[in-house]
Design a protein around this motif. Structure first.
Motif, PDB file in Angstrom:
ATOM      1  N   SER A 118       0.850  -1.194   0.000  1.00 40.03           N
ATOM      2  CA  SER A 118       0.000   0.000   0.000  1.00 40.03           C
ATOM      3  C   SER A 118       0.880   1.235   0.000  1.00 40.03           C
ATOM      4  CB  SER A 118      -0.912   0.005   1.217  1.00 40.03           C
ATOM      5  OG  SER A 118      -1.657   1.208   1.273  1.00 40.03           O
ATOM      6  N   SER A 119       0.433   2.260  -0.692  1.00 42.41           N
ATOM      7  CA  SER A 119       1.174   3.517  -0.705  1.00 42.41           C
ATOM      8  C   SER A 119       0.846   4.362   0.521  1.00 42.41           C
ATOM      9  CB  SER A 119       0.834   4.304  -1.979  1.00 42.41           C
ATOM     10  OG  SER A 119      -0.566   4.574  -2.039  1.00 42.41           O
ATOM     11  N   ALA A 120      -0.192   3.960   1.271  1.00 40.52           N
ATOM     12  CA  ALA A 120      -0.612   4.714   2.452  1.00 40.52           C
ATOM     13  C   ALA A 120      -0.077   4.051   3.724  1.00 40.52           C
ATOM     14  CB  ALA A 120      -2.129   4.799   2.501  1.00 40.52           C
ATOM     15  N   THR A 121      -0.258   4.729   4.847  1.00 45.06           N
ATOM     16  CA  THR A 121       0.173   4.182   6.132  1.00 45.06           C
ATOM     17  C   THR A 121      -0.851   3.177   6.626  1.00 45.06           C
ATOM     18  OG1 THR A 121       1.327   6.220   6.742  1.00 45.06           O
ATOM     19  CG2 THR A 121       0.732   4.713   8.521  1.00 45.06           C
ATOM     20  N   ILE A 122      -0.426   1.947   6.782  1.00 45.63           N
ATOM     21  CA  ILE A 122      -1.261   0.920   7.391  1.00 45.63           C
ATOM     22  C   ILE A 122      -0.454   0.268   8.504  1.00 45.63           C
ATOM     23  CG2 ILE A 122      -2.627   0.494   5.334  1.00 45.63           C
ATOM     24  CD1 ILE A 122      -0.958  -1.955   4.766  1.00 45.63           C
ATOM     25  N   TYR A 123      -1.146  -0.462   9.387  1.00 47.29           N
ATOM     26  CA  TYR A 123      -0.527  -1.053  10.562  1.00 47.29           C
ATOM     27  C   TYR A 123      -0.695  -2.574  10.505  1.00 47.29           C
ATOM     28  CZ  TYR A 123      -1.032   3.761  12.234  1.00 47.29           C
ATOM     29  OH  TYR A 123      -0.975   5.130  12.359  1.00 47.29           O
ATOM     30  N   THR A 124       0.343  -3.283  10.838  1.00 50.49           N
ATOM     31  CA  THR A 124       0.240  -4.731  10.768  1.00 50.49           C
ATOM     32  C   THR A 124       1.144  -5.401  11.796  1.00 50.49           C
ATOM     33  OG1 THR A 124       0.267  -6.620   9.264  1.00 50.49           O
ATOM     34  CG2 THR A 124       2.075  -5.081   9.065  1.00 50.49           C
ATOM     35  N   ASN A 125       0.810  -6.627  12.117  1.00 40.40           N
ATOM     36  CA  ASN A 125       1.663  -7.446  12.976  1.00 40.40           C
ATOM     37  C   ASN A 125       1.429  -8.895  12.587  1.00 40.40           C
ATOM     38  OD1 ASN A 125       3.398  -8.337  14.970  1.00 40.40           O
ATOM     39  ND2 ASN A 125       2.567  -6.961  16.513  1.00 40.40           N
ATOM     40  N   ALA A 126       2.391  -9.748  12.892  1.00 43.81           N
ATOM     41  CA  ALA A 126       2.293 -11.159  12.505  1.00 43.81           C
ATOM     42  C   ALA A 126       3.055 -12.017  13.494  1.00 43.81           C
ATOM     43  CB  ALA A 126       2.858 -11.359  11.102  1.00 43.81           C
ATOM     44  N   SER A 127       2.689 -13.278  13.537  1.00 41.82           N
ATOM     45  CA  SER A 127       3.380 -14.222  14.404  1.00 41.82           C
ATOM     46  C   SER A 127       3.368 -15.594  13.762  1.00 41.82           C
ATOM     47  CB  SER A 127       2.706 -14.271  15.782  1.00 41.82           C
ATOM     48  OG  SER A 127       3.510 -14.987  16.699  1.00 41.82           O
ATOM     49  N   THR A 128       4.441 -16.357  13.997  1.00 40.69           N
ATOM     50  CA  THR A 128       4.588 -17.669  13.394  1.00 40.69           C
ATOM     51  C   THR A 128       4.648 -18.758  14.453  1.00 40.69           C
ATOM     52  OG1 THR A 128       5.832 -16.720  11.542  1.00 40.69           O
ATOM     53  CG2 THR A 128       6.043 -19.088  11.896  1.00 40.69           C
ATOM     54  N   PHE A 129       3.941 -19.865  14.201  1.00 41.60           N
ATOM     55  CA  PHE A 129       3.935 -21.007  15.097  1.00 41.60           C
ATOM     56  C   PHE A 129       4.253 -22.264  14.293  1.00 41.60           C
ATOM     57  CE2 PHE A 129       1.247 -17.779  16.874  1.00 41.60           C
ATOM     58  CZ  PHE A 129       1.495 -17.825  18.252  1.00 41.60           C
ATOM     59  N   VAL A 130       4.671 -23.307  14.980  1.00 35.80           N
ATOM     60  CA  VAL A 130       5.015 -24.565  14.330  1.00 35.80           C
ATOM     61  C   VAL A 130       4.180 -25.696  14.933  1.00 35.80           C
ATOM     62  CG1 VAL A 130       6.840 -26.207  13.772  1.00 35.80           C
ATOM     63  CG2 VAL A 130       7.371 -23.765  13.955  1.00 35.80           C
TER      64      VAL A 130
END
Length: 259
Positions: A244-256
């Motif tokens: 995106s060219s705009a400001t967006i907010y994100t977070n992520a997490s990985t599990f096994v």
């Protein structure tokens, strides 16, 4: 006068009767809820899920998971899958898509079970602070090649500052499906008129795949201005990217998953 006294006494008796009925209904309802909770715990314990993990489950999420398992899985063959968020040094524990800001006020967790060659996966997110989704947010997850998803769904709940408990929202529909993952976006993630807490539990039914990658990455994107964006799933390397060219907010997490 006697007739009025008789009517007054009859009204009091009727009101007492109604109150007794309401109290009885409340007792029956509470006992039914306790029995449901007992049965839910029994099903999860029978699968091998540790008691401390059962106790840590949110009650709404627990009920949702058990209902899905009861409707789709062979409970007599159901096995709990151990899940770890500890990855090898060569693989980052958290994978954050390339965006302007990090959305900190969210937590992710996942439960998974196996019955025969089918894996039942429940990716879950929950706001830890009040936010206003505005109907432009996105919750996504992708699975490693050890799993081949074929069915998606989910449920959402909400709670604002006036509420003592969570309320049931709408169902979640995967409106963007890839080879190994799905995205839930739009108004189904909430479009309240003021900030509040939200939580969502997706379900994913998957066949056991031929690969060895048993990771799941979950990501949430908060797009307060509703700016255009695109999302892509990377099978190689297992990643989710928002553009995106705009400001967006994100977070992520990985599990096994271990099975």
């Amino acid at each position: 006068m006697k007739k009025l006294l008789f009517i007054s006494k009859s009204i009091r008796l009727f009101l007492c009767f109604c109150l007794s009925i309401l109290l009885l209904i409340n007792v029956i309802s509470v006992r039914a809820q306790e029995q449901d909770k007992f049965l839910e715990d029994e099903i999860l314990r029978a699968s091998g899920m540790p008691q401390d993990e059962i106790d840590a489950l949110d009650n709404d999420i627990k009920k949702f998971i058990v209902n899905d398992l009861k409707n789709n899985a062979n409970l007599s063959d159901l096995k709990y899958i151990d899940i770890s968020d500890s990855l090898s040094p060569s693989v980052p524990k958290e994978i954050r898509p390339l965006v302007n800001q990090v959305f900190y006020d969210i937590k992710f967790y996942v439960s998974a079970f196996k019955s025969g060659d089918v894996i039942y996966i429940y990716p879950t997110y929950e706001f830890t602070e009040d936010h206003q989704p505005k109907g432009k947010d996105s919750f996504s997850f992708q699975l490693g090649d050890a799993m081949r998803p074929y069915e998606y769904g989910g449920q959402i709940w909400y709670k604002d500052y006036t509420m003592s408990d969570w309320a049931l929202g709408g169902s979640l529909v995967a409106n963007n499906q890839g080879f190994n993952g799905a995205e839930y976006s739009g108004a189904q993630l909430g479009s309240p008129d003021w900030p509040m807490k939200m939580k969502g539990c997706a379900y994913c039914h998957a066949q056991v795949g031929t690969g060895s990658d048993k990771r799941i990455i979950m990501s949430y994107m908060h797009n307060p201005k509703g700016e255009p964006y695109s999302i892509s799933f990377s099978v190689r390397g297992l990643g989710i990217t928002y553009n995106s060219s705009a400001t967006i907010y994100t977070n992520a997490s990985t599990f096994v998953l271990s099975y």
